[in-house]
Design an enzyme around this catalytic site. Structure first.
Site, mmCIF file in Angstrom:
data_model
loop_
_atom_site.group_PDB
_atom_site.id
_atom_site.type_symbol
_atom_site.label_atom_id
_atom_site.label_comp_id
_atom_site.label_asym_id
_atom_site.label_seq_id
_atom_site.Cartn_x
_atom_site.Cartn_y
_atom_site.Cartn_z
ATOM 1 N N ASP A 215 19.605 -14.403 -27.269
ATOM 2 C CA ASP A 215 18.899 -13.425 -26.450
ATOM 3 C C ASP A 215 19.432 -12.053 -26.836
ATOM 4 O O ASP A 215 20.569 -11.929 -27.294
ATOM 5 C CB ASP A 215 19.019 -13.685 -24.940
ATOM 6 N N ASN B 170 30.601 -24.535 -31.502
ATOM 7 C CA ASN B 170 29.706 -23.503 -30.996
ATOM 8 C C ASN B 170 30.531 -22.420 -30.307
ATOM 9 O O ASN B 170 31.447 -22.722 -29.551
ATOM 10 C CB ASN B 170 28.739 -24.157 -29.981
ATOM 11 N N HIS C 160 24.378 -14.214 -28.272
ATOM 12 C CA HIS C 160 24.060 -13.431 -27.074
ATOM 13 C C HIS C 160 24.376 -11.973 -27.404
ATOM 14 O O HIS C 160 25.482 -11.490 -27.152
ATOM 15 C CB HIS C 160 24.893 -13.898 -25.879
ATOM 16 N N GLU D 183 21.915 -19.756 -28.987
ATOM 17 C CA GLU D 183 21.648 -19.317 -27.617
ATOM 18 C C GLU D 183 21.125 -17.883 -27.624
ATOM 19 O O GLU D 183 21.540 -17.037 -26.830
ATOM 20 C CB GLU D 183 22.922 -19.432 -26.762
ATOM 21 N N GLU E 48 33.090 -22.867 -27.262
ATOM 22 C CA GLU E 48 33.832 -21.680 -26.814
ATOM 23 C C GLU E 48 35.342 -21.914 -26.786
ATOM 24 O O GLU E 48 36.010 -21.707 -25.781
ATOM 25 C CB GLU E 48 33.317 -21.230 -25.447
#
Length: 475
Positions: free
Chosen positions: A267, A194, A234, A265, A134
């Site tokens: 979702d 990432n 996400h 990650e 990030e």
């Protein structure tokens, strides 16, 4: 290590394989999950072939202020579980502005100490490490974050970027340190960057995804140090976080740099399906999984948790199971993912060949389309061999430099390219020229090679590169 698990199915899934891990392995990728030691019920080993510690390898958990390690017990539990269940592990994460714990405000030297300690602590038991996490600002600015550790950055010549030799860049410097540790230890661990909101070429309204573009420039400039890119994925109703139709195209452009791409990650917020966690959410999962499957170098997908109730965003109901505490029920999204994985890859428009399924001791790799040439029997000096992964209009070459019967302190490899072939990118080597006879020489960390041992570098090019004959000279 966890409670017994009861899995109830809402609806049948007609599929050749009956678990996510088996279907993914057949398609040549991993399908993983983030978990903590308290959630290692048997479903983790049954359904997934990759494991990411959700919090137990973050600096706030394991780092001391001097860059040492502490409180590694939970991380060890997860790594041991993964080994027992034949799963890959992703280390998450080394350098991050958030959850830095005792490292908050540390200088680059301390960060480098921590990077070395963490990489060496688990060695090849970790297939991938998120070295930098990030690093880019929110709200689609395309800028680096301004808070620590990015306060360590210095644009020496004031040209507005941090890619020049005299610049100080925490991203580059952290990857350089990680690469040095991997090289020195002979590790197979791959080094990743990432981030989130980098998934599509565009965001809502067709606006250019500046954050994705900034990440692309980082990877392009530092390709010699970076092995893999993580799209956190996400997905929610934030304008910068939606599922766009150009997701696959963005995965492909990163893959064209020669790196592996992972959805790390995943979702999917139920807001993107009008609160429908049935067919609507299932279709969104199907789109995302298919985008990865259609790019050969998209080699892994990881969901960020098992069940909705256990998610860090539980109200968004974004995962593949309902229930909890070892009693899980498969959602429609689970069946959609399983079905899509069982359909396998469609890479008819992708310029690379599918990778081989990963194993716990090594990360996925692309099978060379041309076998390495037989090296001469080395005496003194060095020899070089080349293997190619080719597609229509381009190629990636991996060159192995082997020392003879005596150690070498440096090397140069000359390669005569066919007419029309041009080098567009290279890593782990200094390069002179882009066409004709191109010279490659060692960089600081891979010049010294012991007798009979080898190091490797690579380059990407356009055109056709058949019949390459590398000539190695040692110093």
């Amino acid at each position: 290590m966890g409670s017994a698990v009861t899995v109830q199915s809402i609806g049948p899934a007609a599929a050749a394989e009956t678990t996510l891990r088996a279907a993914a392995a057949k398609a040549g990728l991993f399908f993983g999950v983030a978990a903590s030691p308290g959630r290692l019920s048997s479903i983790v080993g049954q359904e997934f072939n990759q494991l990411t510690p959700e919090n137990d390898m973050k600096p706030s958990t394991i780092a001391t202020s001097s860059g040492g390690l502490q409180n590694t017990g939970n991380a060890d539990t997860l790594v041991n579980y993964a080994q027992t269940n034949n799963m890959l592990v992703r280390g998450h994460t080394l350098v991050w502005h958030s959850q830095a714990g005792a490292l908050q405000g540390a200088n680059q030297a301390t960060l480098n100490t921590f990077i070395g300690n963490a990489l060496n602590r688990w060695g090849n038991r970790i297939a991938y490490w998120d070295v930098v996490n990030e690093a880019l600002d929110d709200n689609n600015t395309g800028n680096r974050r301004s808070q620590w550790p990015h306060t360590l950055n210095r644009d020496a010549n004031g040209d507005g970027d941090l890619f020049d030799t005299g610049d100080t860049d925490v991203i580059r410097d952290s990857f350089i340190r990680a690469k040095q540790v991997v090289q020195a230890g002979g590790l197979t661990t791959k080094l990743c960057i990432n981030d989130y909101d980098v998934e599509g070429l565009t965001v809502r309204g067709g606006v250019q995804n500046r954050k994705a573009n900034a990440l692309y420039e980082i990877v392009r400039n530092y390709r010699q140090y970076i092995d893999c890119v993580g799209f956190q994925a996400h997905f929610n109703d934030n304008p910068n976080s939606i599922i766009t139709d150009d997701l696959q195209a963005n995965i492909q452009r990163f893959a064209d740099l020669g790196v592996e791409v992972h959805l790390t990650e995943l979702d999917i917020d139920d807001d993107l399906s009008n609160n429908d966690i049935g067919a609507g959410q299932a279709e969104n999962y199907r789109k995302v999984v298919r985008a990865c499957l259609n790019v050969a170098k998209c080699t892994g997908i990881t969901v960020w948790g098992i069940a909705d109730s256990e998610s860090w965003r539980s109200s968004e109901r974004g995962l593949l199971f309902t229930g909890g505490s070892g009693n899980y029920q498969k959602k429609a999204a689970y069946h959609a993912v399983l079905d899509e994985l069982n359909k396998g890859r469609d890479v008819s428009t992708d310029p690379t060949s599918p990778g081989t399924p990963p194993t716990p001791s090594a990360s996925p790799s692309v099978t060379p389309s041309v076998p390495p040439t037989t090296p001469p029997n080395p005496t003194t000096g060095c020899s070089a061999t080349v293997s190619l992964n080719s597609w229509t209009g381009g190629f990636v070459a991996t060159v192995r430099v082997t020392a003879g019967t005596a150690p070498i302190n440096g090397w140069t490899v000359g390669i005569a390219l066919p007419s029309g072939a041009t080098v567009t990118n290279s890593w782990n080597a200094n390069r002179t020229g882009t066409s004709g006879t191109v010279q490659f020489s060692n960089v600081s960390y891979n010049g010294s090679v012991n007798a009979g041992q080898y190091t490797e570098f690579g380059f990407q090019g356009s055109g056709t590169a058949t019949g390459l004959t590398p000539v190695c000279t040692a110093s």
